[in-house]
Motif scaffolding. Sequence first.
Motif, PDB file in Angstrom:
ATOM      1  N   TYR A 162       0.899  -0.970   0.072  1.00 37.20           N
ATOM      2  CA  TYR A 162      -0.246   0.177   0.019  1.00 37.20           C
ATOM      3  C   TYR A 162       0.808   1.280  -0.035  1.00 37.20           C
ATOM      4  CZ  TYR A 162      -3.588   3.397   1.158  1.00 37.20           C
ATOM      5  OH  TYR A 162      -4.434   4.460   1.154  1.00 37.20           O
ATOM      6  N   VAL A 163       1.907   1.140   0.809  1.00 35.75           N
ATOM      7  CA  VAL A 163       2.844   2.318   0.856  1.00 35.75           C
ATOM      8  C   VAL A 163       3.596   2.654  -0.492  1.00 35.75           C
ATOM      9  CG1 VAL A 163       4.960   3.119   1.760  1.00 35.75           C
ATOM     10  CG2 VAL A 163       3.194   2.329   3.586  1.00 35.75           C
ATOM     11  N   ARG A 164       3.858   1.455  -1.359  1.00 30.61           N
ATOM     12  CA  ARG A 164       4.361   1.926  -2.544  1.00 30.61           C
ATOM     13  C   ARG A 164       3.576   2.251  -3.463  1.00 30.61           C
ATOM     14  NH1 ARG A 164       6.653  -3.945  -1.443  1.00 30.61           N
ATOM     15  NH2 ARG A 164       8.728  -3.582  -0.736  1.00 30.61           N
ATOM     16  N   ARG A 165       2.410   1.788  -3.454  1.00 35.13           N
ATOM     17  CA  ARG A 165       1.216   2.277  -4.504  1.00 35.13           C
ATOM     18  C   ARG A 165       0.740   3.786  -3.960  1.00 35.13           C
ATOM     19  NH1 ARG A 165      -3.182  -1.591  -3.942  1.00 35.13           N
ATOM     20  NH2 ARG A 165      -2.290  -2.472  -2.420  1.00 35.13           N
ATOM     21  N   HIS A 166       0.868   4.139  -2.845  1.00 31.30           N
ATOM     22  CA  HIS A 166       0.234   5.651  -2.355  1.00 31.30           C
ATOM     23  C   HIS A 166       1.168   6.223  -1.399  1.00 31.30           C
ATOM     24  CE1 HIS A 166      -3.685   4.193  -3.864  1.00 31.30           C
ATOM     25  NE2 HIS A 166      -3.543   2.840  -3.168  1.00 31.30           N
ATOM     26  N   PRO A 167       2.366   6.665  -1.931  1.00 32.84           N
ATOM     27  CA  PRO A 167       3.278   6.989  -1.066  1.00 32.84           C
ATOM     28  C   PRO A 167       2.994   8.450  -0.478  1.00 32.84           C
ATOM     29  CG  PRO A 167       4.166   7.144  -3.347  1.00 32.84           C
ATOM     30  CD  PRO A 167       2.915   6.393  -3.195  1.00 32.84           C
ATOM     31  N   GLY A 168       2.182   9.274  -1.310  1.00 31.35           N
ATOM     32  CA  GLY A 168       1.625  10.481  -0.927  1.00 31.35           C
ATOM     33  C   GLY A 168       0.815  10.874   0.235  1.00 31.35           C
ATOM     34  N   GLN A 169      -0.087   9.594   0.181  1.00 37.03           N
ATOM     35  CA  GLN A 169      -1.339   9.414   1.370  1.00 37.03           C
ATOM     36  C   GLN A 169      -0.436   9.020   2.692  1.00 37.03           C
ATOM     37  OE1 GLN A 169      -3.963   6.613  -0.071  1.00 37.03           O
ATOM     38  NE2 GLN A 169      -5.065   8.471  -1.398  1.00 37.03           N
ATOM     39  N   CYS A 170       0.530   8.062   2.453  1.00 36.88           N
ATOM     40  CA  CYS A 170       1.406   7.692   3.691  1.00 36.88           C
ATOM     41  C   CYS A 170       1.995   8.880   4.257  1.00 36.88           C
ATOM     42  CB  CYS A 170       2.163   6.412   3.104  1.00 36.88           C
ATOM     43  SG  CYS A 170       1.072   5.161   2.672  1.00 36.88           S
ATOM     44  N   VAL A 171       2.707   9.451   3.424  1.00 36.98           N
ATOM     45  CA  VAL A 171       3.485  10.590   4.037  1.00 36.98           C
ATOM     46  C   VAL A 171       2.663  11.689   4.650  1.00 36.98           C
ATOM     47  CG1 VAL A 171       5.042  12.511   3.565  1.00 36.98           C
ATOM     48  CG2 VAL A 171       5.674  10.534   2.306  1.00 36.98           C
ATOM     49  N   ALA A 172       1.586  11.949   4.222  1.00 38.11           N
ATOM     50  CA  ALA A 172       0.726  12.847   4.869  1.00 38.11           C
ATOM     51  C   ALA A 172       0.026  12.439   6.027  1.00 38.11           C
ATOM     52  CB  ALA A 172      -0.550  13.316   3.952  1.00 38.11           C
ATOM     53  N   PHE A 173      -0.283  11.171   6.118  1.00 36.51           N
ATOM     54  CA  PHE A 173      -0.986  10.454   7.316  1.00 36.51           C
ATOM     55  C   PHE A 173       0.062  10.200   8.251  1.00 36.51           C
ATOM     56  CE2 PHE A 173      -1.658   6.672   9.665  1.00 36.51           C
ATOM     57  CZ  PHE A 173      -2.892   7.057  10.473  1.00 36.51           C
ATOM     58  N   SER A 174       1.329   9.813   8.149  1.00 35.53           N
ATOM     59  CA  SER A 174       2.570   9.826   9.060  1.00 35.53           C
ATOM     60  C   SER A 174       2.775  11.433   9.803  1.00 35.53           C
ATOM     61  CB  SER A 174       3.648   9.615   8.326  1.00 35.53           C
ATOM     62  OG  SER A 174       3.579   8.281   7.744  1.00 35.53           O
ATOM     63  N   LEU A 175       2.679  12.471   8.753  1.00 38.07           N
ATOM     64  CA  LEU A 175       3.004  13.802   9.239  1.00 38.07           C
ATOM     65  C   LEU A 175       1.784  14.152  10.338  1.00 38.07           C
ATOM     66  CD1 LEU A 175       4.305  16.398   9.028  1.00 38.07           C
ATOM     67  CD2 LEU A 175       3.011  17.033   7.261  1.00 38.07           C
ATOM     68  N   LEU A 176       0.678  13.997  10.118  1.00 41.48           N
ATOM     69  CA  LEU A 176      -0.497  14.083  10.777  1.00 41.48           C
ATOM     70  C   LEU A 176      -0.385  13.527  12.123  1.00 41.48           C
ATOM     71  CD1 LEU A 176      -3.391  14.765   8.417  1.00 41.48           C
ATOM     72  CD2 LEU A 176      -2.444  16.261   9.645  1.00 41.48           C
ATOM     73  N   ALA A 177      -0.181  12.299  11.801  1.00 39.10           N
ATOM     74  CA  ALA A 177       0.067  11.178  13.203  1.00 39.10           C
ATOM     75  C   ALA A 177       1.019  11.707  14.053  1.00 39.10           C
ATOM     76  CB  ALA A 177       0.258   9.666  12.470  1.00 39.10           C
ATOM     77  N   GLY A 178       2.052  12.169  13.393  1.00 40.13           N
ATOM     78  CA  GLY A 178       3.389  12.750  14.294  1.00 40.13           C
ATOM     79  C   GLY A 178       2.829  14.090  15.123  1.00 40.13           C
ATOM     80  N   ILE A 179       2.312  14.727  14.199  1.00 38.51           N
ATOM     81  CA  ILE A 179       1.708  16.140  14.908  1.00 38.51           C
ATOM     82  C   ILE A 179       0.895  15.818  16.051  1.00 38.51           C
ATOM     83  CG2 ILE A 179       0.585  18.355  14.538  1.00 38.51           C
ATOM     84  CD1 ILE A 179       1.699  18.441  11.553  1.00 38.51           C
ATOM     85  N   PHE A 180      -0.020  15.145  15.885  1.00 34.23           N
ATOM     86  CA  PHE A 180      -1.122  14.769  16.721  1.00 34.23           C
ATOM     87  C   PHE A 180      -0.481  14.043  18.184  1.00 34.23           C
ATOM     88  CE2 PHE A 180      -3.860  11.545  18.706  1.00 34.23           C
ATOM     89  CZ  PHE A 180      -4.973  12.381  19.330  1.00 34.23           C
ATOM     90  N   LEU A 181       0.414  13.044  17.856  1.00 31.67           N
ATOM     91  CA  LEU A 181       1.297  12.551  18.889  1.00 31.67           C
ATOM     92  C   LEU A 181       2.086  13.388  19.575  1.00 31.67           C
ATOM     93  CD1 LEU A 181       2.103   8.994  17.250  1.00 31.67           C
ATOM     94  CD2 LEU A 181       0.225   9.536  18.940  1.00 31.67           C
ATOM     95  N   GLY A 182       2.559  14.328  18.797  1.00 28.60           N
ATOM     96  CA  GLY A 182       3.637  15.188  19.682  1.00 28.60           C
ATOM     97  C   GLY A 182       2.782  16.115  20.443  1.00 28.60           C
ATOM     98  N   ARG A 183       1.683  16.501  20.049  1.00 28.65           N
ATOM     99  CA  ARG A 183       0.804  17.550  20.940  1.00 28.65           C
ATOM    100  C   ARG A 183       0.260  16.728  22.151  1.00 28.65           C
ATOM    101  NH1 ARG A 183       0.220  22.901  19.554  1.00 28.65           N
ATOM    102  NH2 ARG A 183       0.693  23.207  17.311  1.00 28.65           N
ATOM    103  N   PHE A 184      -0.004  15.341  21.792  1.00 27.25           N
ATOM    104  CA  PHE A 184      -0.851  14.651  22.866  1.00 27.25           C
ATOM    105  C   PHE A 184       0.274  14.344  23.995  1.00 27.25           C
ATOM    106  CE2 PHE A 184      -2.095  10.645  24.347  1.00 27.25           C
ATOM    107  CZ  PHE A 184      -3.291  10.910  25.094  1.00 27.25           C
ATOM    108  N   THR A 185       1.390  13.981  23.667  1.00 29.65           N
ATOM    109  CA  THR A 185       2.275  13.528  24.685  1.00 29.65           C
ATOM    110  C   THR A 185       3.035  14.951  25.311  1.00 29.65           C
ATOM    111  OG1 THR A 185       4.111  13.500  22.975  1.00 29.65           O
ATOM    112  CG2 THR A 185       2.960  11.698  23.406  1.00 29.65           C
ATOM    113  N   ARG A 186       2.935  15.983  24.813  1.00 28.34           N
ATOM    114  CA  ARG A 186       3.578  17.348  25.667  1.00 28.34           C
ATOM    115  C   ARG A 186       2.765  17.545  26.775  1.00 28.34           C
ATOM    116  NH1 ARG A 186       4.441  22.108  21.119  1.00 28.34           N
ATOM    117  NH2 ARG A 186       5.715  20.606  19.927  1.00 28.34           N
ATOM    118  N   ARG A 187       1.342  17.359  26.549  1.00 28.63           N
ATOM    119  CA  ARG A 187       0.612  17.841  27.655  1.00 28.63           C
ATOM    120  C   ARG A 187       0.471  16.866  28.762  1.00 28.63           C
ATOM    121  NH1 ARG A 187      -4.171  21.038  24.543  1.00 28.63           N
ATOM    122  NH2 ARG A 187      -2.846  22.414  23.266  1.00 28.63           N
TER     123      ARG A 187
END
Length: 108
Positions: free
Chosen positions: A83-108
């Motif tokens: 799936y990552v090979r077929r849809h690299p853009g979606q995977c990068v965007a999802f990973s970015l959003l997940a990283g931002i969310f986890l970063g905000r979540f773990t800061r508080r």
Amino acid sequence: MGKKRAVKSKTSTSTSAGAFEDLGRRIDELPQVKAAEEALASARAELERARQQFRHIRQESINRADALRQKNVGDLIDETLRYVRRHPGQCVAFSLLAGIFLGRFTRR
């Protein structure tokens, strides 16, 4: 005398029933009542469509869960990599959003 009262009472009861039936017919002919009946019929039809869609989605979810249970971890990793090979853009965007969310979540 008692018979006349009974007959008189019976006639007034049937007259009252006729008056209520006439009143009921008049109420049923009101535009607001007709509109409410149409809205109710439409809501019932929409509810039935929603029920059918829910049943379909539920059955599909059950089927997918059963298929997922039958797979091992290696198969899941292989499918994820494909799936990552077929849809690299979606995977990068999802990973970015997940990283931002986890970063905000773990800061508080």
